[in-house]
Design a protein around this motif. Structure first.
Motif, PDB file in Angstrom:
ATOM      1  N   SER A  27       0.823  -1.211   0.000  1.00 47.46           N
ATOM      2  CA  SER A  27       0.000   0.000   0.000  1.00 47.46           C
ATOM      3  C   SER A  27       0.858   1.263   0.000  1.00 47.46           C
ATOM      4  CB  SER A  27      -0.978   0.007   1.182  1.00 47.46           C
ATOM      5  OG  SER A  27      -0.299   0.107   2.413  1.00 47.46           O
ATOM      6  N   VAL A  28       1.983   1.247   0.702  1.00 48.71           N
ATOM      7  CA  VAL A  28       2.882   2.404   0.698  1.00 48.71           C
ATOM      8  C   VAL A  28       3.507   2.576  -0.682  1.00 48.71           C
ATOM      9  CG1 VAL A  28       5.025   3.337   1.665  1.00 48.71           C
ATOM     10  CG2 VAL A  28       3.288   2.362   3.177  1.00 48.71           C
ATOM     11  N   THR A  29       3.857   1.467  -1.339  1.00 48.32           N
ATOM     12  CA  THR A  29       4.400   1.541  -2.699  1.00 48.32           C
ATOM     13  C   THR A  29       3.372   2.140  -3.651  1.00 48.32           C
ATOM     14  OG1 THR A  29       5.839  -0.358  -2.289  1.00 48.32           O
ATOM     15  CG2 THR A  29       5.415   0.217  -4.592  1.00 48.32           C
ATOM     16  N   VAL A  30       2.128   1.709  -3.544  1.00 51.30           N
ATOM     17  CA  VAL A  30       1.067   2.270  -4.387  1.00 51.30           C
ATOM     18  C   VAL A  30       0.866   3.744  -4.060  1.00 51.30           C
ATOM     19  CG1 VAL A  30      -1.410   2.176  -4.913  1.00 51.30           C
ATOM     20  CG2 VAL A  30      -0.073   0.067  -4.805  1.00 51.30           C
ATOM     21  N   GLY A  31       0.864   4.099  -2.774  1.00 52.60           N
ATOM     22  CA  GLY A  31       0.756   5.497  -2.384  1.00 52.60           C
ATOM     23  C   GLY A  31       1.880   6.332  -2.970  1.00 52.60           C
ATOM     24  N   LEU A  32       3.068   5.778  -2.996  1.00 51.40           N
ATOM     25  CA  LEU A  32       4.215   6.468  -3.584  1.00 51.40           C
ATOM     26  C   LEU A  32       4.035   6.661  -5.087  1.00 51.40           C
ATOM     27  CD1 LEU A  32       7.030   7.648  -3.192  1.00 51.40           C
ATOM     28  CD2 LEU A  32       7.944   5.321  -3.394  1.00 51.40           C
ATOM     29  N   MET A  33       3.522   5.632  -5.761  1.00 46.34           N
ATOM     30  CA  MET A  33       3.312   5.734  -7.210  1.00 46.34           C
ATOM     31  C   MET A  33       2.322   6.845  -7.561  1.00 46.34           C
ATOM     32  SD  MET A  33       3.400   1.877  -8.750  1.00 46.34           S
ATOM     33  CE  MET A  33       2.341   1.075  -7.570  1.00 46.34           C
ATOM     34  N   TYR A  34       1.298   7.016  -6.753  1.00 50.71           N
ATOM     35  CA  TYR A  34       0.275   8.028  -7.018  1.00 50.71           C
ATOM     36  C   TYR A  34       0.589   9.383  -6.379  1.00 50.71           C
ATOM     37  CZ  TYR A  34      -2.803   4.613  -9.140  1.00 50.71           C
ATOM     38  OH  TYR A  34      -3.347   3.674  -9.985  1.00 50.71           O
ATOM     39  N   SER A  35       1.636   9.454  -5.593  1.00 52.58           N
ATOM     40  CA  SER A  35       1.880  10.641  -4.770  1.00 52.58           C
ATOM     41  C   SER A  35       2.093  11.930  -5.557  1.00 52.58           C
ATOM     42  CB  SER A  35       3.078  10.407  -3.852  1.00 52.58           C
ATOM     43  OG  SER A  35       4.276  10.301  -4.606  1.00 52.58           O
ATOM     44  N   SER A  36       2.555  11.837  -6.775  1.00 52.81           N
ATOM     45  CA  SER A  36       2.798  13.075  -7.529  1.00 52.81           C
ATOM     46  C   SER A  36       1.542  13.562  -8.261  1.00 52.81           C
ATOM     47  CB  SER A  36       3.942  12.875  -8.518  1.00 52.81           C
ATOM     48  OG  SER A  36       3.616  11.876  -9.448  1.00 52.81           O
ATOM     49  N   HIS A  37       0.446  12.800  -8.188  1.00 49.40           N
ATOM     50  CA  HIS A  37      -0.762  13.142  -8.942  1.00 49.40           C
ATOM     51  C   HIS A  37      -2.005  13.325  -8.081  1.00 49.40           C
ATOM     52  CE1 HIS A  37       1.529  12.169 -12.500  1.00 49.40           C
ATOM     53  NE2 HIS A  37       1.781  10.980 -12.009  1.00 49.40           N
ATOM     54  N   VAL A  38      -1.940  12.956  -6.826  1.00 47.49           N
ATOM     55  CA  VAL A  38      -3.143  12.923  -5.994  1.00 47.49           C
ATOM     56  C   VAL A  38      -3.189  14.110  -5.038  1.00 47.49           C
ATOM     57  CG1 VAL A  38      -4.300  11.620  -4.151  1.00 47.49           C
ATOM     58  CG2 VAL A  38      -3.367  10.415  -6.109  1.00 47.49           C
ATOM     59  N   THR A  39      -4.353  14.725  -4.975  1.00 41.30           N
ATOM     60  CA  THR A  39      -4.647  15.691  -3.920  1.00 41.30           C
ATOM     61  C   THR A  39      -5.889  15.191  -3.192  1.00 41.30           C
ATOM     62  OG1 THR A  39      -5.987  17.063  -5.374  1.00 41.30           O
ATOM     63  CG2 THR A  39      -3.676  17.675  -5.166  1.00 41.30           C
ATOM     64  N   ILE A  40      -5.924  15.395  -1.912  1.00 33.59           N
ATOM     65  CA  ILE A  40      -7.068  14.979  -1.104  1.00 33.59           C
ATOM     66  C   ILE A  40      -7.613  16.228  -0.431  1.00 33.59           C
ATOM     67  CG2 ILE A  40      -7.863  13.544   0.815  1.00 33.59           C
ATOM     68  CD1 ILE A  40      -5.496  11.639   0.162  1.00 33.59           C
ATOM     69  N   GLY A  41      -8.851  16.546  -0.758  1.00 37.93           N
ATOM     70  CA  GLY A  41      -9.462  17.757  -0.209  1.00 37.93           C
ATOM     71  C   GLY A  41      -8.683  19.010  -0.589  1.00 37.93           C
ATOM     72  N   GLY A  42      -8.100  18.987  -1.773  1.00 37.67           N
ATOM     73  CA  GLY A  42      -7.331  20.133  -2.242  1.00 37.67           C
ATOM     74  C   GLY A  42      -5.915  20.215  -1.699  1.00 37.67           C
ATOM     75  N   VAL A  43      -5.511  19.220  -0.903  1.00 36.92           N
ATOM     76  CA  VAL A  43      -4.172  19.216  -0.311  1.00 36.92           C
ATOM     77  C   VAL A  43      -3.285  18.232  -1.074  1.00 36.92           C
ATOM     78  CG1 VAL A  43      -2.827  18.736   1.781  1.00 36.92           C
ATOM     79  CG2 VAL A  43      -5.088  19.785   1.959  1.00 36.92           C
TER      80      VAL A  43
END
Length: 154
Positions: free
Chosen positions: A103-119
């Motif tokens: 899950s951390v690896t997947v979070g890392l893969m998406y980390s440059s594209h995802v915002t949550i609640g505008g953050v």
């Protein structure tokens, strides 16, 4: 208690738990891998920038290709130290560690594209937040597998 101590030292730095467990070759190998991945990925600088709230800069300077190695190294080193110190005797107790690594690896893969609640959480905070579903799913899987394998125990 020794297993928790080894786990906590391994959380501080992969390899420290192994050194505590007198597994010197493994400990030195984990520490060396930590330094190589950390240096090549610019991980410490990304952490520093993220703690300062400069997640956009952190995302620009981090080498995601190198950093992708880190979650598996980190969670395996924790599991290894914990198990060598006598922890993890319950069947499937490795699952929270394994699922968290994924899950951390997947979070890392998406980390440059995802915002949550505008953050924009970036390459440090989004993977850290990804530990929560990783542990939750891992513990749930462990619970369900134990219930399925040992139904009379419930």
């Amino acid at each position: 208690m020794k297993a928790i101590e080894a786990l906590l030292w391994s959380i501080a730095l992969p390899g420290f738990g192994q050194l505590l467990n007198k597994k010197y070759i493994k400990g030195i190998l984990f520490i060396a891998l930590e330094f190589v991945i950390n240096t090549q990925s610019h991980f410490n600088e990304a952490i520093r920038l993220s703690f300062l709230g400069r997640t956009d800069e952190a995302a620009r300077i981090v080498d995601i290709g190198w950093l992708m190695f880190y979650p598996c190294l980190y969670f395996f080193a924790m599991w290894d130290a914990f198990k060598d110190a006598g922890g993890g005797r319950t069947p499937y107790s490795f699952l929270p560690f394994v699922v968290s690594a994924y899950s951390v690896t997947v979070g890392l893969m998406y980390s440059s594209h995802v915002t949550i609640g505008g953050v924009f959480f970036g390459p440090i905070w989004l993977p850290i937040l990804s530990v929560i579903p990783g542990l939750s799913i891992g513990w749930l899987l462990q619970f369900l597998l134990l219930k399925w394998k040992y139904p009379s125990a419930w």
